[in-house]
Design a protein around this motif. Sequence first.
Motif, PDB file in Angstrom:
ATOM      1  N   LEU A   1      -6.206 -26.939 -24.571  1.00 15.03           N
ATOM      2  CA  LEU A   1      -5.690 -25.574 -24.681  1.00 15.03           C
ATOM      3  C   LEU A   1      -5.953 -25.090 -26.018  1.00 15.03           C
ATOM      4  CD1 LEU A   1      -2.122 -26.709 -23.334  1.00 15.03           C
ATOM      5  CD2 LEU A   1      -4.123 -25.134 -22.113  1.00 15.03           C
TER       6      LEU A   1
ATOM      7  N   VAL B   1      -5.019 -33.022 -23.535  1.00 19.48           N
ATOM      8  CA  VAL B   1      -4.497 -31.600 -23.104  1.00 19.48           C
ATOM      9  C   VAL B   1      -4.408 -30.596 -24.105  1.00 19.48           C
ATOM     10  CG1 VAL B   1      -2.121 -30.779 -22.330  1.00 19.48           C
ATOM     11  CG2 VAL B   1      -3.089 -32.740 -21.338  1.00 19.48           C
TER      12      VAL B   1
ATOM     13  N   LEU C   1      -9.183 -22.177 -17.373  1.00 15.61           N
ATOM     14  CA  LEU C   1      -9.043 -23.248 -18.017  1.00 15.61           C
ATOM     15  C   LEU C   1     -10.332 -23.835 -17.753  1.00 15.61           C
ATOM     16  CD1 LEU C   1      -7.024 -25.054 -19.631  1.00 15.61           C
ATOM     17  CD2 LEU C   1      -6.512 -26.340 -17.796  1.00 15.61           C
TER      18      LEU C   1
ATOM     19  N   LEU D   1      -4.989 -27.229 -14.877  1.00 10.78           N
ATOM     20  CA  LEU D   1      -4.554 -28.589 -15.802  1.00 10.78           C
ATOM     21  C   LEU D   1      -4.199 -29.703 -14.877  1.00 10.78           C
ATOM     22  CD1 LEU D   1      -4.511 -29.275 -18.662  1.00 10.78           C
ATOM     23  CD2 LEU D   1      -2.036 -28.856 -18.848  1.00 10.78           C
TER      24      LEU D   1
ATOM     25  N   GLY E   1       1.927 -30.293 -20.723  1.00 17.86           N
ATOM     26  CA  GLY E   1       0.751 -29.389 -20.944  1.00 17.86           C
ATOM     27  C   GLY E   1       1.569 -28.145 -20.342  1.00 17.86           C
TER      28      GLY E   1
END
Length: 258
Positions: free
Chosen positions: A67, A63, A17, A102, A151
């Motif tokens: 992604l 968020v 991420l 996250l 998330g």
Amino acid sequence: MSPVHLQALAREGFHSLWRTRGGLYLVLGGVLLSIIALAAPLPFRETGRFSLSAFALVDQLLVALLLASHILSTRPPAPPAWWPVEPLTALTVRGFGMVGGLAVAMGALVLLQIILAWGFGDLHAAVPLQEEPVNLAGSYLDLWIGLLLYGSILVAWSQTLRTFLGGALALLALLALVFTAFLLPRLAQEHAAIQPLVAMIPDLSNFAPVETLSGEGASGRHVMYLFAHLGAVWALGATALTIRHGRGANVEFGGQGP
């Protein structure tokens, strides 16, 4: 299965991420929008509450965008064929690693938003029939928890969609899911005919941080729904991995592009 393999999967998910293309710029954009929300001279603005709601909207959008960018930055997760790890385990452990990444990113952003609200004198809100305003720091904690629950659902869906589809198609499917998952569950409450169509998609109309903050925050019902939904989505993704690659797949973790 070796704990070493599980740690490697979780660690790779966490770092994947942070390697997202444009992720830093998206976070900086969230900070900029937060400052604009605080400084905007809007009429009939409710002290404290308006900023909190604006931050929730900015954060949940961030968020989804993080992604979406992650989908284009990494290949579908799958362990090497010689690892003693099943596809469902690979998706789940790597997914929790992504949720951890996250959590750190959104935790830092929410903390900065608290500092900004305090600096602008917007960390307290008036309460009817109460002389002293209430401190909203606890509500920001609720915001962070809500972002993690929200998330987590999008992490599972982004992984599963990426195993079924190429990068561009998975990106479009995720964005379509984010928008339709707000609308269709509410329509299903009034029209029984479309209830089968929404049985699998997440109920973001009641699950998004903007919605949970308007109530009493995330509840036990939200957590139970979360784990049931994650299990179903990850099982679907594991089935796709098994069909597509067999038990394992020689796909490098963190590879760039589709």
